[in-house]
Design an enzyme around this catalytic site. Structure first.
Site, short mmCIF file in Angstrom:
data_model
loop_
_atom_site.label_atom_id
_atom_site.label_comp_id
_atom_site.label_asym_id
_atom_site.label_seq_id
_atom_site.Cartn_x
_atom_site.Cartn_y
_atom_site.Cartn_z
N SER A 45 4.25 1.12 -4.78
CA SER A 45 5.45 0.75 -5.55
C SER A 45 5.12 0.70 -7.04
O SER A 45 5.96 1.05 -7.87
CB SER A 45 6.02 -0.58 -5.07
OG SER A 45 5.10 -1.62 -5.28
N GLY A 78 0.81 -1.21 0.00
CA GLY A 78 0.00 0.00 0.00
C GLY A 78 0.84 1.26 0.00
O GLY A 78 0.36 2.34 0.36
N LEU A 79 2.10 1.16 -0.40
CA LEU A 79 2.96 2.35 -0.47
C LEU A 79 3.25 2.74 -1.93
O LEU A 79 4.17 3.48 -2.21
CB LEU A 79 4.26 2.13 0.31
CG LEU A 79 4.05 1.88 1.81
CD1 LEU A 79 5.37 1.59 2.50
CD2 LEU A 79 3.36 3.07 2.49
N ASP A 108 -1.68 8.39 -6.49
CA ASP A 108 -0.37 7.75 -6.27
C ASP A 108 0.65 8.21 -7.31
O ASP A 108 1.80 8.52 -7.00
CB ASP A 108 -0.50 6.23 -6.31
CG ASP A 108 -1.53 5.72 -5.32
OD1 ASP A 108 -1.91 6.49 -4.41
OD2 ASP A 108 -1.97 4.57 -5.46
N TYR A 134 -12.05 -2.80 -4.05
CA TYR A 134 -11.85 -1.45 -4.58
C TYR A 134 -12.85 -1.20 -5.70
O TYR A 134 -13.52 -0.17 -5.76
CB TYR A 134 -10.42 -1.31 -5.08
CG TYR A 134 -9.96 0.09 -5.42
CD1 TYR A 134 -9.30 0.87 -4.47
CD2 TYR A 134 -10.15 0.63 -6.69
CE1 TYR A 134 -8.85 2.15 -4.78
CE2 TYR A 134 -9.71 1.91 -7.00
CZ TYR A 134 -9.06 2.66 -6.04
OH TYR A 134 -8.62 3.92 -6.36
#
Ligand code: GLA
Length: 379
Positions: A122, A119-120, A167, A216
């Site tokens: 990438s 969840g960062l 993002d 989602y």
């Protein structure tokens, strides 16, 4: 070092190196695809690219993290079902070509320290890094926001994940020691300084986001349904961004319980972001932290995208000294929490969360004390 890795693999120095950071979102979750507001920061973990031009139309690609290589022609870019890690790069490259930017072949190596499926973002970092790489290698001088949109297009249509724009935007346009306030409707943005005496601490639950994609998509549809219902009552709403708390109250009887919850999260989260910006700019970090906490509760109870692990991480965090706020970050169903912690308390906080998580669930959390960083395309 990525330069040395390139040399080892290809036997020559790279001509270009770019770094695209991962991100953490401070507040404004599941608002981007509702044309709302977000406040992410790029973190000091990145995916790095090194490469050089080739005289032909071949792209040779080596992933350090997968220790694997692939090769493709710029004239026939297809999805790769075996080396799926290469699809982010293929997608961005294909769309640049499709948009009429004539590329050259290249030898490329990439890898980094943004944990995958945590969840960062990438994957956004790989996409933005690819866009930045071509831009720099060929001196294209393309508009950063155009490249952000192209990176998202690659994720949506080539890779096939229906994400919003947050993002890619922050990985491209983050600024050192700043968060980025973005209006996802018109893409107007502004950098907001973060104070040095407060740390962004990210706790990784270690749980891969298994349900993330299917749920989602469900949330995306529910938001569209909620807007359609509300608009059918005569409210001029093109997205949940346009819905006020009063509109929502008036639509209560019309909406199913689930749609009401989903809409209530998005409407209240947008309000929280707007207040968060104000209090951040006026230095009221206590209030900022309370808004983060309220965001978590809303994501847990109304949007229902948290998980047992994320809730435990947040509840342990809330009890620690020096914590201003804690919440899940990103899409949910695993991944990470984001915590705002007074600098002098950060180390003890990290230790306490690791211990609390281990005691409650027998699981190991990784904790990263982060510094907000520059994006791959920021000036
Ligand atoms: C994922 C998506 C983003 C955003 C967040 C939730 O990270 O890629 O576009 O929707 O989830 O805020």
């Amino acid at each position: 070092m990525i330069e040395r890795d390139f040399y080892t693999i290809y036997g020559a120095p790279p001509q270009v190196v770019v770094r695209a950071p991962g991100r953490v979102n401070l507040i404004g979750e599941h608002t981007d695809y509702n044309e709302g507001f977000v406040l992410p920061a790029a973190i000091d973990r990145s995916i790095n690219f090194a490469g050089r031009r080739r005289a032909d139309r071949v792209v040779r690609l080596h992933s350090l993290d997968f220790n694997a290589s692939v090769e493709f022609s710029l004239d026939d870019i297809q999805k790769d079902s075996r080396n799926t890690w290469s699809n982010y790069i293929r997608g961005v490259t294909k769309y640049l070509e499709e948009d009429g930017h004539r590329l050259s072949g290249a030898d490329l190596v990439f890898g980094g320290d943004v944990p995958r499926e945590a969840g960062l973002s990438s994957s956004a970092a790989v996409e933005v890094g690819t866009a930045a790489f071509w831009n720099k290698l060929l001196g294209l001088e393309l508009d950063p926001v155009y490249l952000v949109k192209l990176a998202r297009r690659a994720e949506n249509h080539f890779v096939g994940v229906p994400c919003g724009i947050m993002d890619q935007f922050i990985s491209a346009l983050g600024r050192r020691d700043h968060a980025l306030f973005l209006d996802c409707r018109d893409l107007a943005y502004r950098h907001v300084p973060l104070r040095g005496d407060v740390k962004i601490v990210v706790c990784n639950s270690g749980v891969k986001r298994a349900l993330a994609q299917s749920e989602y998509e469900v949330r995306l549809k529910q938001c569209r349904q909620a807007v359609a219902e509300i608009a059918s009552m005569g409210v001029p709403a093109a997205s949940l961004r346009d819905v006020t708390p009063a509109n929502l109250e008036a639509a209560r009887a019309r909406l199913s319980d689930v749609l009401l919850r989903r809409a209530r999260h998005v409407v209240s989260e947008n309000e929280r972001v707007l207040e968060a910006i104000q209090v951040l700019e006026s230095g009221n970090l206590e209030r900022f932290g309370q808004l983060m906490n309220a965001s978590h509760v809303s994501l847990r109870d109304d949007y229902q995208v948290s998980s047992k692990e994320l809730d435990v991480l947040v509840e342990v965090a809330w009890k620690q000294p020096g914590v201003l706020g804690a919440r899940m970050t990103g899409a949910g169903f695993g991944g990470c929490t984001v915590n705002l912690v007074r600098q002098e308390a950060a180390e003890a906080f990290a230790e306490a969360v690791r211990r609390g998580y281990q005691d409650a669930l027998g699981l190991k959390a990784e904790v990263y004390i982060c510094r907000a960083s520059a994006g791959a395309l920021s000036a």
